[in-house]
Scaffold this motif. Structure first.
Motif, mmCIF file in Angstrom:
data_model
loop_
_atom_site.group_PDB
_atom_site.id
_atom_site.type_symbol
_atom_site.label_atom_id
_atom_site.label_comp_id
_atom_site.label_asym_id
_atom_site.label_seq_id
_atom_site.Cartn_x
_atom_site.Cartn_y
_atom_site.Cartn_z
ATOM 1 N N LEU A 673 0.874 -1.224 -0.199
ATOM 2 C CA LEU A 673 0.217 0.356 0.000
ATOM 3 C C LEU A 673 0.823 1.262 0.118
ATOM 4 O O LEU A 673 0.345 2.133 -0.434
ATOM 5 N N LEU A 674 2.370 0.787 0.304
ATOM 6 C CA LEU A 674 2.776 2.830 0.367
ATOM 7 C C LEU A 674 3.328 2.976 -0.650
ATOM 8 O O LEU A 674 3.208 3.986 -1.027
ATOM 9 N N PRO A 675 3.132 2.453 -2.022
ATOM 10 C CA PRO A 675 3.516 3.152 -3.314
ATOM 11 C C PRO A 675 2.543 3.762 -4.011
ATOM 12 O O PRO A 675 2.586 5.056 -4.637
ATOM 13 N N ILE A 676 1.126 3.659 -3.365
ATOM 14 C CA ILE A 676 -0.591 3.956 -3.819
ATOM 15 C C ILE A 676 -1.225 4.738 -2.985
ATOM 16 O O ILE A 676 -2.262 4.798 -3.510
ATOM 17 N N PHE A 677 -0.940 4.417 -1.698
ATOM 18 C CA PHE A 677 -1.789 5.348 -0.489
ATOM 19 C C PHE A 677 -1.991 6.872 -0.743
ATOM 20 O O PHE A 677 -3.219 6.940 -0.417
ATOM 21 N N PHE A 678 -1.351 7.534 -2.144
ATOM 22 C CA PHE A 678 -1.875 8.726 -2.170
ATOM 23 C C PHE A 678 -2.280 8.647 -3.627
ATOM 24 O O PHE A 678 -3.117 10.167 -3.188
ATOM 25 N N LEU A 679 -2.827 7.856 -3.777
ATOM 26 C CA LEU A 679 -3.284 8.170 -5.605
ATOM 27 C C LEU A 679 -4.809 8.636 -5.184
ATOM 28 O O LEU A 679 -5.822 9.737 -6.034
ATOM 29 N N PRO A 680 -5.613 8.195 -4.159
ATOM 30 C CA PRO A 680 -6.362 8.061 -4.186
ATOM 31 C C PRO A 680 -6.618 9.588 -3.643
ATOM 32 O O PRO A 680 -7.604 10.511 -4.438
ATOM 33 N N THR A 681 -6.082 10.133 -2.876
ATOM 34 C CA THR A 681 -5.784 12.269 -2.654
ATOM 35 C C THR A 681 -6.003 12.451 -4.154
ATOM 36 O O THR A 681 -6.579 14.056 -4.219
ATOM 37 N N VAL A 682 -4.618 12.299 -4.752
ATOM 38 C CA VAL A 682 -4.577 12.604 -5.840
ATOM 39 C C VAL A 682 -5.924 12.828 -7.192
ATOM 40 O O VAL A 682 -5.894 13.708 -7.619
ATOM 41 N N ILE A 683 -6.489 11.907 -7.370
ATOM 42 C CA ILE A 683 -7.737 11.733 -8.085
ATOM 43 C C ILE A 683 -8.533 12.510 -7.430
ATOM 44 O O ILE A 683 -9.138 12.986 -8.366
ATOM 45 N N TYR A 684 -8.605 12.213 -6.033
ATOM 46 C CA TYR A 684 -9.895 13.172 -5.591
ATOM 47 C C TYR A 684 -9.567 14.684 -5.768
ATOM 48 O O TYR A 684 -10.079 15.581 -6.265
ATOM 49 N N LYS A 685 -8.090 14.917 -5.644
ATOM 50 C CA LYS A 685 -7.438 16.365 -5.647
ATOM 51 C C LYS A 685 -7.135 17.353 -6.644
ATOM 52 O O LYS A 685 -6.960 18.312 -6.521
ATOM 53 N N ALA A 686 -6.908 16.173 -7.760
ATOM 54 C CA ALA A 686 -5.503 17.179 -7.798
ATOM 55 C C ALA A 686 -5.471 15.820 -9.216
ATOM 56 O O ALA A 686 -4.497 15.531 -9.697
ATOM 57 N N SER A 687 -6.594 15.620 -10.631
ATOM 58 C CA SER A 687 -6.499 14.532 -11.277
ATOM 59 C C SER A 687 -6.041 14.752 -12.051
ATOM 60 O O SER A 687 -5.236 13.954 -13.527
ATOM 61 N N ASP A 688 -5.395 15.932 -12.311
ATOM 62 C CA ASP A 688 -4.695 16.737 -13.495
ATOM 63 C C ASP A 688 -3.222 15.907 -13.314
ATOM 64 O O ASP A 688 -2.312 15.951 -14.258
ATOM 65 N N TYR A 689 -2.691 15.416 -12.076
ATOM 66 C CA TYR A 689 -1.405 15.640 -12.049
ATOM 67 C C TYR A 689 -1.341 13.993 -12.346
ATOM 68 O O TYR A 689 -0.303 13.993 -11.650
ATOM 69 N N PHE A 690 -2.255 12.856 -11.613
ATOM 70 C CA PHE A 690 -2.219 11.950 -11.774
ATOM 71 C C PHE A 690 -1.244 10.892 -12.896
ATOM 72 O O PHE A 690 -0.984 9.673 -13.015
ATOM 73 N N PRO A 691 -1.272 11.373 -14.419
ATOM 74 C CA PRO A 691 -0.127 10.472 -15.325
ATOM 75 C C PRO A 691 1.089 10.598 -14.077
ATOM 76 O O PRO A 691 1.798 9.588 -15.026
ATOM 77 N N ILE A 692 1.350 11.517 -13.656
ATOM 78 C CA ILE A 692 2.794 11.861 -13.707
ATOM 79 C C ILE A 692 3.055 11.061 -11.954
ATOM 80 O O ILE A 692 3.682 10.370 -11.426
ATOM 81 N N ALA A 693 1.776 11.417 -11.234
ATOM 82 C CA ALA A 693 1.451 10.505 -9.762
ATOM 83 C C ALA A 693 1.343 8.863 -9.952
ATOM 84 O O ALA A 693 2.231 8.263 -9.305
ATOM 85 N N ILE A 694 1.407 8.592 -11.571
ATOM 86 C CA ILE A 694 1.426 6.641 -11.077
ATOM 87 C C ILE A 694 2.550 6.442 -11.402
ATOM 88 O O ILE A 694 3.348 5.524 -10.912
ATOM 89 N N TRP A 695 3.246 7.179 -12.166
ATOM 90 C CA TRP A 695 5.005 7.385 -12.582
ATOM 91 C C TRP A 695 5.784 7.196 -11.034
ATOM 92 O O TRP A 695 6.420 6.629 -11.640
ATOM 93 N N LEU A 696 5.855 8.418 -10.292
ATOM 94 C CA LEU A 696 6.477 8.658 -9.372
ATOM 95 C C LEU A 696 5.376 7.117 -8.083
ATOM 96 O O LEU A 696 7.049 6.232 -7.546
ATOM 97 N N SER A 697 4.400 6.194 -8.006
ATOM 98 C CA SER A 697 4.116 5.477 -7.773
ATOM 99 C C SER A 697 5.025 3.945 -8.123
ATOM 100 O O SER A 697 5.791 3.161 -7.190
ATOM 101 N N CYS A 698 5.345 4.365 -9.042
ATOM 102 C CA CYS A 698 5.827 2.999 -9.399
ATOM 103 C C CYS A 698 7.572 3.243 -9.765
ATOM 104 O O CYS A 698 8.586 1.643 -8.494
ATOM 105 N N ALA A 699 8.274 4.374 -9.157
ATOM 106 C CA ALA A 699 9.634 4.263 -8.421
ATOM 107 C C ALA A 699 9.511 4.722 -7.017
ATOM 108 O O ALA A 699 10.749 3.477 -6.452
ATOM 109 N N ILE A 700 8.345 4.699 -6.543
ATOM 110 C CA ILE A 700 8.729 4.107 -4.695
ATOM 111 C C ILE A 700 8.192 2.704 -4.387
ATOM 112 O O ILE A 700 9.321 1.578 -3.746
#
Length: 1009
Positions: A673-700
């Motif tokens: 859950l560590l790499p993806i725990f922030f993704l729901p908040t990104v989708i809910y509050k800053a969905s424009d940055y989701f394509p970049i955030a998910i690559w950050l999850s891949c890095a984590i």
């Protein structure tokens, strides 16, 4: 004188003959019983021996000797019956027959015990006629019996009718009653005379005595209420005298019939005569005296059924008497008399216990029935008589004292030795009675809120005493009391919790009152029971050992609940947030005690953290962390961190139990859950940055896998990279076609950089990676993803080219050139070695797709049709190159696929040149199509000269046939004369040239050089 002497001698000879027959009959029955005695177990031997003794008593009665006299004779003179139990030559019957023969007497005995109390007193009068006929026929007295029984019955009815109807004209009431008393006295005297002078006719004499007693009761009835000849006190005196006389007769001659008549007549006649209506207290006192006399008589004549009938009759008469009491009348007198019944029957049941019988068969069933019924009747009737609950509780509590004294001084009251089994049984019964009465007294006196606590203390005390003195029945009563107390306290505690339920987010608003005290008392009771049973391990049964385990588990549950509810009184939300404290304690306790239940109970406390989370979600309407109330956020973070802390606790305790695997899985879930725990908040509050955030999850995820090397992280990393690639491409499509304003291109380029970094870090272009162990492990984890980088690059090329040129066909052509280039120039590249077939098929399928776009553009007359045609010619060239040119990669792709690809290439080329001809020729494009089909078929025909393309002959013939049919049925109908000339001449020249060249090439291929 001589004739009388001769008649007496004849009668004596008849009696001797009858006695010999009886002796032979009983000897046969004794032999059968002794045979069964040798083949049965110890318990059945004792039962058969008792049956043998009863038969001997019956034999003695039949021959006119009382059982006590028979015992004296046996002591003075040895028995004449020879027992054969020690003869070794007797063959034992088969086990089956022995079992069946033994089962029948036991069945008969069981049925006899059910009806014995009511039927045995008159069993020689009202038994089935057939049985009596056979019994007396063997003695030659069947006519005598029937005449005696019929005579007694007829005399009873006749005497009653005589007094009431027959002599109305001759005798007055006084004369009738006087005559009745004379007849009753004469009958009774005759029965006494028969019983004394003729012992062999004792049954007949008992019947006459019973008849006389019945007549005396009837005379007392007629003298009192019927004719009213005497006042009520004298009428009562007559009935009491009759009852006393019949009691003395029954006691003197030990006859069961007279004793039963005494009981029934003495108990019922006062009510029938309406003598005691003004005062129920007088009748109940009289009934008590009668019942005690019957108990004494039952013991003297050794007939316990009389005591059971006495108890049933006393209960019925007592209930009938108190049901008619006036509401204003005092009930203390009947209540006092009830104690006389209670202790009288208890004394009868507990006196005369035989140690040897208790040790072999336990306490007799009849005694147990009397004890249980006596206690139930006392409780029921005292409940009805007590004026209020407090008085009832005091009465029951005072009755505890006699039973305590009985338990202490049993050997002096009943004459038992202190160490005997009988004394232990009396003490056991005293504890049982005292415990039950104390519990009921508590029920009546205590407040309902404290009732369970007091019962709990009583139950624990009974269990302690039962374990201390070895009384299983006392412990059983203690367990029953403790169970009732537990259910009572649990009900009150749950009701307290239910009353505290309030809306979210508080959920529970509790107060420190009796309900909280019941929770704590339940917890303390479970702990005390566990300690008590564990300290008495050597003196309890296996079932109680299992009960100790259950109590220990219940203590764990109640301890946790008590702690959380106590916290909830001070801090309502904190009881959920502090659930980790009892969870850690229960896991530690499970490790210390080896209790799997306790361990899993502790793990289940993790679910309590979701209660405030769900309560918060119900308030805000969603599960997004950003919108939750503070308690919901704290519970979310606590639940997330607990996934790791549970495994850390197991590691600290060094536990290798069933819950350890769950703890490890929870820790893996934490890392996952560590790499993806922030993704729901990104989708809910800053969905424009989701394509970049998910690559950050891949890095984590990549960093965690490099550090921890967990299988779940490897699978998650693969899923995240594939999902991030899909999101990047889908984001570009949404931005283009759905007007999404997100950073799609930035996400696409971030993915390109990320995949390039993966190829570099994971040594994706090497066939054999080099470096340290973590580098080799990372290469193996990322190896399935390396081909994805090349496909992602193709998608990036397509998207960028389309974004720059806005030409969809050009983007597809570039992708085909990219795939064909990889296939042709980089077939040995490590990630592409197993991707050659997909690259080859994609290149051909893209050509087919471009052809469809060209045809669609020509049909709709699009202005882009010429450029699409040019692009399609390039794509056709590339596809032809892949199909016909022999490259290195074709050796892996061509087998079993080349013929299919050739057919698809040529079939796709047909709409290609048809569309081109339609664009280039406005008037002559239909004849040109016919000519093109012929040329196409001719080229295919020439290709069939090669062995690997000979199977294209069918396609060539199909094209020739299609062209011929088109020319004959279509072109010739619509063409002008000039068009017909041109078509025929071109087709003819083409065919002749083709035939010449085909012949030339055919000879070249077939003739040796």
């Amino acid at each position: 004188m001589e004739s009388e002497l001769l008649s007496l001698r004849a009668e004596l000879a008849l009696l001797e003959r009858d006695n010999r027959r009886r002796l032979e009959t009983f000897e046969r029955r004794l032999s059968a019983l002794e045979t069964q005695l040798r083949q049965s177990n110890t318990e059945r031997k004792e039962a058969l021996a008792e049956g043998t003794a009863e038969l001997e008593d019956e034999l003695a009665l039949l021959i006119g000797i009382h059982p006590e006299h028979r015992k004296a004779i046996e002591q003075a003179q040895p028995a004449t019956i020879v027992y054969t139990t020690a003869e070794p030559e007797l063959e034992s019957p088969p086990p089956r027959s022995a079992k069946s023969s033994a089962a029948s007497p036991w069945l008969q005995e069981g049925l006899a015990h059910l009806v014995e109390p009511a039927l045995e007193p008159l069993n020689r009068v009202w038994e089935p006629l057939l049985g009596f006929y056979r019994h007396y026929q063997r003695q030659g007295k069947a006519p005598v019996f029937f005449m005696t029984a019929a005579g007694i019955l007829a005399l009873v009815f006749g005497f009653a009718y005589l007094l009431q109807f027959s002599f109305n004209n001759y005798l007055g009431p006084v004369g009738k009653v006087t005559l009745g008393f004379l007849v009753a006295a004469t009958t009774t005297f005759g029965g006494v005379t028969f019983s004394r002078r003729m012992p062999h006719m004792a049954d007949y004499g008992s019947g006459l005595i019973a008849l006389g007693v019945i007549l005396l009761y009837l005379c007392g009835y007629f003298a009192g209420p019927y004719y009213q000849l005497v006042p009520i006190p004298i009428g009562v005196g007559l009935l009491v005298v009759t009852t006393g006389l019949s009691y003395l007769l029954a006691l003197l001659f030990e006859t069961r019939v007279v004793s039963m008549v005494t009981l029934l007549g003495g108990a019922s006649m006062p009510l029938v005569a309406n003598h005691f209506d003004p005062s129920a207290l007088v009748y109940l006192s009289y009934l008590l005296a009668l019942a005690l006399a019957m108990l004494h008589l039952s013991r003297q004549i050794r007939w316990p059924q009389l005591a059971m009938v006495t108890m049933a009759l006393s209960a019925g008469m007592f209930e009938f008497s108190i049901s008619n009491l006036d509401k204003t009348a005092s009930t203390w007198g009947p209540l006092l008399i009830l104690h006389g019944f209670f202790y009288g029957f208890a004394h009868y049941a507990l006196r005369g216990l035989r140690t040897e019988l208790i040790e072999t068969k336990g306490l007799e069933r009849k005694r147990l029935v009397i004890i249980a019924a006596n206690l139930v009747l006392f409780i029921h009737i005292s409940w009805s008589l007590a004026p209020n609950n407090n008085a009832l509780g005091i009465v029951w509590l005072l009755n505890l004292l006699p039973w305590m004294g009985l338990g202490i001084y049993a050997r002096w009251l009943f004459g038992y030795s202190a160490a005997s089994v009988s004394a232990r049984v009396v003490q056991n019964m005293a504890l049982l009675h005292g415990g039950l009465l104390a519990g009921l007294a508590i029920l009546a006196l205590c407040s309902p809120a404290l009732l369970g606590i007091v019962w709990c203390l009583e139950g624990l005390l009974l269990i302690f005493l039962g374990a201390r003195f070895g009384f299983i029945s006392v412990r059983s009563e203690g367990y029953i009391a403790l169970t009732a107390a537990g259910l009572t306290m649990l009900w009150q505690a749950l009701a307290w919790v239910v009353r505290g339920v309030v809306p979210a987010p508080i959920l529970l608003s509790l107060s420190a009152d009796a309900g909280w005290g019941n929770w704590l008392a339940l917890c303390a009771a479970a702990f005390a029971l566990t300690r008590l049973l564990r300290n008495c391990t050597n003196r309890i049964t296996p079932a109680e050992h299992r009960l100790a385990t259950i109590a220990d588990n219940a203590f764990a549950v109640l301890l946790s609940a008590s702690f959380l509810l106590s916290v909830g009184i001070l801090w309502p939300q904190g009881m959920w947030l502090l659930a980790l404290l009892p969870m850690g304690y229960l896991i530690w306790r499970g490790q210390r005690t080896g209790s799997v239940f306790c361990e899993w109970l502790g793990l289940s406390h993790y679910l309590l953290l979701f209660v405030p989370l769900l309560a918060s979600a119900s308030i805000v309407g969603n599960l997004h962390f950003y919108d939750q109330i503070p308690y919901g956020k704290i519970a979310s973070v606590e639940a997330f961190l607990s996934l790791w802390m549970i495994a850390a606790l197991y590691k600290h305790l060094d536990m290798q139990s069933t819950g350890f695997s769950l703890a490890l899985n929870l820790r893996k879930l934490f890392y996952a859950l560590l790499p993806i725990f922030f993704l729901p908040t990104v989708i809910y509050k800053a969905s424009d940055y989701f394509p970049i955030a998910i690559w950050l999850s891949c890095a984590i995820a990549l960093g965690l896998y490099i550090c921890l090397k967990l299988e779940v992280l490897k699978q998650e990393l693969r899923i995240l990279i594939v999902g991030a690639s899909f999101v990047a491409v889908s984001g570009c499509a949404l931005r283009e076609f759905a007007n999404w304003q997100g950073l799609a291109m930035s996400g696409l380029l971030s993915g390109l950089v990320s995949l390039a970094a993966l190829l570099w870090i994971g040594q994706g272009l090497r066939r054999k990676p080099v470096g340290q162990d973590w580098q080799l492990t990372l290469h193996r984890a990322l190896k399935p993803l390396f081909p994805l980088a090349f496909y992602y690059l193709a998608a990036t090329l397509f998207i960028i080219s389309y974004a720059l040129s806005r030409d969809f066909t050009l983007a597809l052509l570039l992708c085909q050139l990219y795939f064909a280039g990889l296939y042709v120039f980089k077939p040995k590249l490590a990630p592409l070695r197993n991707q050659l077939t997909p690259l080859y098929m994609l290149s051909l399928r893209l050509f087919e797709f471009i052809t469809l776009l060209q045809v669609a553009a020509v049909i709709v007359n699009s202005n882009k049709a010429p450029m699409i045609g040019i692009y399609n010619l390039v794509a056709f060239g590339v596809a032809s190159l892949l199909v016909y040119q022999r490259f290195f990669a074709n050796r892996a792709v061509w087998p079993n696929r080349r013929l299919f690809n050739l057919w698809m290439l040529h079939l796709t080329a047909i709409p290609l040149y048809i569309a081109l001809l339609a664009q280039l020729l406005e008037t002559m494009w239909l004849p040109a199509i016919s000519f093109a089909l012929v040329v196409h078929a001719t080229l295919l025909l020439f290709q069939t000269l090669k062995p690997d393309t000979q199977r294209l002959l069918k396609l060539s013939l199909i094209l020739y046939g299609t062209a011929a049919l088109k020319i004959v049925f279509w072109d010739m109908q619509d063409f002008s004369l000039i068009q017909k000339i041109v078509v025929c001449m071109l087709v003819g020249l083409c065919m002749l040239g083709a035939a010449f060249q085909y012949q030339k090439f055919l000879s070249r291929y077939r003739l040796p050089q």
